[in-house]
Scaffold this motif. Structure first.
Motif, PDB file in Angstrom:
ATOM      1  N   ALA A 274     -34.239   1.978  36.632  1.00 55.15           N
ATOM      2  CA  ALA A 274     -35.090   0.927  37.615  1.00 55.15           C
ATOM      3  C   ALA A 274     -36.585   0.822  37.100  1.00 55.15           C
ATOM      4  O   ALA A 274     -37.043   0.148  37.770  1.00 55.15           O
ATOM      5  CB  ALA A 274     -34.768   1.055  38.654  1.00 55.15           C
ATOM      6  N   ASP A 275     -36.656   1.354  35.576  1.00 53.36           N
ATOM      7  CA  ASP A 275     -37.460   1.352  35.662  1.00 53.36           C
ATOM      8  C   ASP A 275     -39.548   1.725  36.303  1.00 53.36           C
ATOM      9  O   ASP A 275     -40.031   1.309  36.212  1.00 53.36           O
ATOM     10  CB  ASP A 275     -38.507  -0.028  34.595  1.00 53.36           C
ATOM     11  N   LYS A 276     -38.566   2.815  37.228  1.00 56.87           N
ATOM     12  CA  LYS A 276     -39.617   3.681  38.423  1.00 56.87           C
ATOM     13  C   LYS A 276     -40.395   2.409  39.046  1.00 56.87           C
ATOM     14  O   LYS A 276     -41.208   2.352  39.808  1.00 56.87           O
ATOM     15  CB  LYS A 276     -40.277   4.022  37.468  1.00 56.87           C
ATOM     16  N   ASN A 277     -39.141   1.426  39.379  1.00 61.00           N
ATOM     17  CA  ASN A 277     -39.442   0.929  40.374  1.00 61.00           C
ATOM     18  C   ASN A 277     -38.837   0.850  42.036  1.00 61.00           C
ATOM     19  O   ASN A 277     -37.336   0.675  42.131  1.00 61.00           O
ATOM     20  CB  ASN A 277     -38.977  -0.628  39.878  1.00 61.00           C
ATOM     21  N   TRP A 278     -39.344   1.434  42.704  1.00 58.08           N
ATOM     22  CA  TRP A 278     -38.647   2.232  43.783  1.00 58.08           C
ATOM     23  C   TRP A 278     -37.935   0.238  44.879  1.00 58.08           C
ATOM     24  O   TRP A 278     -37.017   0.600  45.468  1.00 58.08           O
ATOM     25  CB  TRP A 278     -39.688   2.906  45.067  1.00 58.08           C
ATOM     26  N   ASP A 279     -38.411  -0.292  44.651  1.00 56.83           N
ATOM     27  CA  ASP A 279     -37.792  -1.586  45.601  1.00 56.83           C
ATOM     28  C   ASP A 279     -36.354  -2.375  45.083  1.00 56.83           C
ATOM     29  O   ASP A 279     -35.811  -2.205  45.865  1.00 56.83           O
ATOM     30  CB  ASP A 279     -38.800  -3.039  45.472  1.00 56.83           C
ATOM     31  N   ARG A 280     -36.420  -1.162  43.270  1.00 60.74           N
ATOM     32  CA  ARG A 280     -34.613  -2.019  43.146  1.00 60.74           C
ATOM     33  C   ARG A 280     -34.077  -0.311  43.609  1.00 60.74           C
ATOM     34  O   ARG A 280     -32.533  -1.036  43.809  1.00 60.74           O
ATOM     35  CB  ARG A 280     -35.539  -2.086  41.688  1.00 60.74           C
TER      36      ARG A 280
ATOM     37  N   VAL B 276     -35.078   6.873  49.807  1.00 62.53           N
ATOM     38  CA  VAL B 276     -35.229   7.133  48.890  1.00 62.53           C
ATOM     39  C   VAL B 276     -36.270   8.239  48.088  1.00 62.53           C
ATOM     40  O   VAL B 276     -36.014   8.544  46.704  1.00 62.53           O
ATOM     41  CB  VAL B 276     -34.100   6.296  47.879  1.00 62.53           C
ATOM     42  N   ARG B 277     -37.756   7.685  48.586  1.00 58.24           N
ATOM     43  CA  ARG B 277     -38.849   8.304  47.582  1.00 58.24           C
ATOM     44  C   ARG B 277     -38.219   9.828  48.069  1.00 58.24           C
ATOM     45  O   ARG B 277     -38.631  10.717  47.540  1.00 58.24           O
ATOM     46  CB  ARG B 277     -39.595   7.926  47.575  1.00 58.24           C
ATOM     47  N   GLY B 278     -37.877  10.140  49.065  1.00 57.27           N
ATOM     48  CA  GLY B 278     -38.283  10.902  50.286  1.00 57.27           C
ATOM     49  C   GLY B 278     -37.218  12.376  49.425  1.00 57.27           C
ATOM     50  O   GLY B 278     -37.518  13.639  48.928  1.00 57.27           O
ATOM     51  N   MET B 279     -35.851  11.370  49.338  1.00 58.52           N
ATOM     52  CA  MET B 279     -35.386  11.804  48.176  1.00 58.52           C
ATOM     53  C   MET B 279     -35.546  12.847  47.123  1.00 58.52           C
ATOM     54  O   MET B 279     -35.124  14.222  46.664  1.00 58.52           O
ATOM     55  CB  MET B 279     -33.817  11.771  48.574  1.00 58.52           C
ATOM     56  N   TYR B 280     -35.723  11.882  46.274  1.00 60.07           N
ATOM     57  CA  TYR B 280     -36.086  11.939  44.797  1.00 60.07           C
ATOM     58  C   TYR B 280     -37.180  13.295  44.973  1.00 60.07           C
ATOM     59  O   TYR B 280     -37.517  14.229  44.328  1.00 60.07           O
ATOM     60  CB  TYR B 280     -37.375  10.566  44.216  1.00 60.07           C
TER      61      TYR B 280
ATOM     62  N   ASN C 199     -26.525  15.878  45.400  1.00 59.50           N
ATOM     63  CA  ASN C 199     -25.539  15.381  43.887  1.00 59.50           C
ATOM     64  C   ASN C 199     -26.203  13.858  44.607  1.00 59.50           C
ATOM     65  O   ASN C 199     -26.836  13.062  43.526  1.00 59.50           O
ATOM     66  CB  ASN C 199     -24.416  15.951  44.072  1.00 59.50           C
ATOM     67  N   GLU C 200     -27.054  13.842  45.873  1.00 59.90           N
ATOM     68  CA  GLU C 200     -27.113  12.042  46.083  1.00 59.90           C
ATOM     69  C   GLU C 200     -28.578  12.311  45.280  1.00 59.90           C
ATOM     70  O   GLU C 200     -29.080  11.130  44.831  1.00 59.90           O
ATOM     71  CB  GLU C 200     -27.309  12.029  47.886  1.00 59.90           C
ATOM     72  N   ALA C 201     -29.741  13.131  45.775  1.00 64.06           N
ATOM     73  CA  ALA C 201     -31.184  12.877  44.825  1.00 64.06           C
ATOM     74  C   ALA C 201     -30.481  12.766  43.139  1.00 64.06           C
ATOM     75  O   ALA C 201     -31.901  11.866  42.974  1.00 64.06           O
ATOM     76  CB  ALA C 201     -31.635  13.577  45.191  1.00 64.06           C
ATOM     77  N   LEU C 202     -29.829  13.772  42.844  1.00 58.55           N
ATOM     78  CA  LEU C 202     -29.498  13.279  41.438  1.00 58.55           C
ATOM     79  C   LEU C 202     -28.968  11.904  40.966  1.00 58.55           C
ATOM     80  O   LEU C 202     -29.978  11.078  40.087  1.00 58.55           O
ATOM     81  CB  LEU C 202     -28.990  14.377  41.054  1.00 58.55           C
ATOM     82  N   LEU C 203     -28.600  10.775  41.534  1.00 59.61           N
ATOM     83  CA  LEU C 203     -27.936   9.798  41.636  1.00 59.61           C
ATOM     84  C   LEU C 203     -29.135   9.021  41.674  1.00 59.61           C
ATOM     85  O   LEU C 203     -29.395   7.849  40.953  1.00 59.61           O
ATOM     86  CB  LEU C 203     -27.198   9.315  41.944  1.00 59.61           C
ATOM     87  N   ILE C 204     -29.988   9.602  42.853  1.00 61.42           N
ATOM     88  CA  ILE C 204     -31.459   8.502  43.622  1.00 61.42           C
ATOM     89  C   ILE C 204     -31.773   8.842  42.183  1.00 61.42           C
ATOM     90  O   ILE C 204     -32.988   7.763  41.526  1.00 61.42           O
ATOM     91  CB  ILE C 204     -32.071   8.823  44.381  1.00 61.42           C
ATOM     92  N   GLU C 205     -32.172   9.430  40.970  1.00 53.95           N
ATOM     93  CA  GLU C 205     -33.139   9.946  40.026  1.00 53.95           C
ATOM     94  C   GLU C 205     -32.851   9.553  38.997  1.00 53.95           C
ATOM     95  O   GLU C 205     -33.033   8.664  37.920  1.00 53.95           O
ATOM     96  CB  GLU C 205     -33.444  11.404  39.625  1.00 53.95           C
ATOM     97  N   GLU C 206     -31.336   9.602  38.969  1.00 52.50           N
ATOM     98  CA  GLU C 206     -30.958   8.453  38.010  1.00 52.50           C
ATOM     99  C   GLU C 206     -30.936   6.394  38.084  1.00 52.50           C
ATOM    100  O   GLU C 206     -31.233   6.057  36.812  1.00 52.50           O
ATOM    101  CB  GLU C 206     -29.113   8.250  37.774  1.00 52.50           C
TER     102      GLU C 206
END
Length: 439
Positions: free
Chosen positions: A190-196, A208-212, A178-185
């Motif tokens: 964020a237009d696939k911007n990892w910084d944001r 967060v990228r590892g979770m994704y 569920n945490e990873a699904l929230l990160i995915e959302e």
């Protein structure tokens, strides 16, 4: 500005409710973050069906009911609300939460939208409702809630949920899925911007990228299962998907597919994580396939898997146009076959016998363990072969450092001990002689 998605009747009722005081909520991003506090009958607030800590469990409910729109067609209707309550009621720690609420009462207010949908405090409200309706605890009749403004947007609500959970311990109420699904959302928003995304989650980009990335591996396995397996089935397998995602990141497509097939098959069959770790190699699928082929009891399941793959290919109208392509790995057909079967199901074999899938899974797990043991022994042998040369290289490097350091040391004539150096050179020569005499 009024949010027209609100239930205006409920919003009007809540607006007329007596507000006892205002409470500051730092996680609410607006300048005016003092929210009014109200006391409501515990059955009145609606559970949020957009609650990210229950996303994987919702997917299980959807699969069980066959209703893709279970939580979206009428989120505030009895069907969706009852399903959400069942999910909250069945989560780990629910009974302990009830005990705590009965002993200490509600310590923190829930947070609701202007029409009474819970944004934070779903589990607490469900526990209070259970105490009141099921256990007859009169003190649980009401729930205290902070009310968000009418014009709160869906984006603000997701951001608020994230901020509130970041402020606590994410692992306390969120499974890794569920945490990873929230990160995915957040990543999609964020237009696939990892910084944001990292800024929103208050975490490092790599985290967060590892979770994704490990969630993407899980998505693949769930999709491969064609509904037989769900995200929630793999809550205990985070380490497997984490290590898989990290290993294949910079590997060739061939090695990635081989290791992925072995890890997926291992997860499905219950193979031990410590065994799978020895199969992070390009020939992983070949090793496991060889062990499976050597097991006479597994030959029928292999044949059934190959037959099913051939039948699927023949039924595909594009197969003639595209030609018969090779499977991604030698385990692909078996993996695809096993993934689509529930453990309690049976498989009809060419012999006419019925094979319980659970029995096949146990046998495949044994083959994976045997392949892992072979890989471990092979690696140990390789390490034994390399060890003398590697240690010699280290000795050479250290002696080269001696050459560099010696002139500086000898410059301190009074303190320098030439005799001690001579003794060490003597020992080095003896060691070299002994190495040369080893047969």
């Amino acid at each position: 500005m009024t949010n027209h998605n609100l239930d205006q009747d409920r919003a009007a009722l809540l607006e007329g409710r007596q507000k006892t005081k205002r409470v500051t909520v730092p996680a609410w991003p607006r300048d005016d973050n003092d929210l009014p506090l109200v006391q409501l009958p515990v059955e009145w607030p609606m559970f949020s069906t957009l609650n990210h800590r229950t996303r994987a469990e919702q997917l299980r409910e959807i699969s069980a009911t066959g209703r893709e729109d279970l939580f979206t067609r009428d989120p505030l209707g009895p069907e969706a609300q009852d399903a959400q309550y069942r999910i909250l009621h069945s989560q780990d720690g629910f009974d302990q939460l009830k005990e705590d609420l009965q002993e200490r009462g509600q310590q923190e207010p829930a947070i609701i939208t202007a029409d009474g949908i819970l944004i934070n405090g779903n589990r607490r409200t469900a526990a209070l409702r259970s105490l009141y309706q099921e256990d007859g605890v009169l003190e649980a009749q009401y729930v205290r809630c902070l009310v968000l403004p009418r014009d709160a947007t869906p984006e603000e609500l997701v951001d608020l949920e994230t901020e509130l959970q970041v402020a606590k311990d994410f692992k306390q109420e969120y499974s890794w899925v569920n945490e990873a699904l929230l990160i995915e959302e957040h990543y999609d928003r964020a237009d696939k911007n990892w910084d944001r995304v990292a800024a929103r989650m208050h975490r490092a980009i790599n985290d967060v990228r590892g979770m994704y990335e490990k969630l993407q591996q899980l998505h693949q396995l769930v999709e491969l299962s064609n509904g037989a397996r769900l995200h929630v089935d793999f809550l205990e397998n985070e380490s497997v998907f984490d290590e898989l995602a990290k290993h294949i990141k910079n590997k060739s497509p061939q090695e990635s597919e081989a290791v992925r097939a072995v890890y997926f098959l291992g997860v499905l069959t219950g193979a031990k994580y410590r065994d799978l770790r020895h199969l992070k190699r390009s020939d992983a699928a070949t090793l496991v396939r060889s062990e499976i082929e050597g097991d006479a009891a597994l030959k029928p399941i292999l044949e059934a898997a190959e037959a099913a793959a051939t039948e699927t290919l023949e039924d595909d109208p594009l197969s003639e146009l595209l030609g018969n392509s090779e499977p991604p790995s030698s385990l692909h057909n078996l993996l695809s076959f096993v993934a689509t079967k529930r453990p309690g199901a049976t498989v009809a074999l060419s012999t006419g016998e019925q094979l319980l899938v659970q029995d096949a899974l146990k046998s495949i797990s044994s083959s994976i363990t045997a392949a892992a043991d072979e890989a471990k022994e092979e690696k140990r042998d390789q390490n034994s072969l390399k060890a003398p040369l590697e240690r010699a290289d280290k000795a050479i490097a250290e002696l080269e450092r001696v050459l560099d350091a010696l002139p500086r040391a000898r410059a301190f004539k009074e303190e320098w001990d030439e005799v001690a150096l001579a003794e060490r050179i003597r020992i080095i020569r003896q060691l070299v002689q002994r190495i040369e005499l080893i047969p």
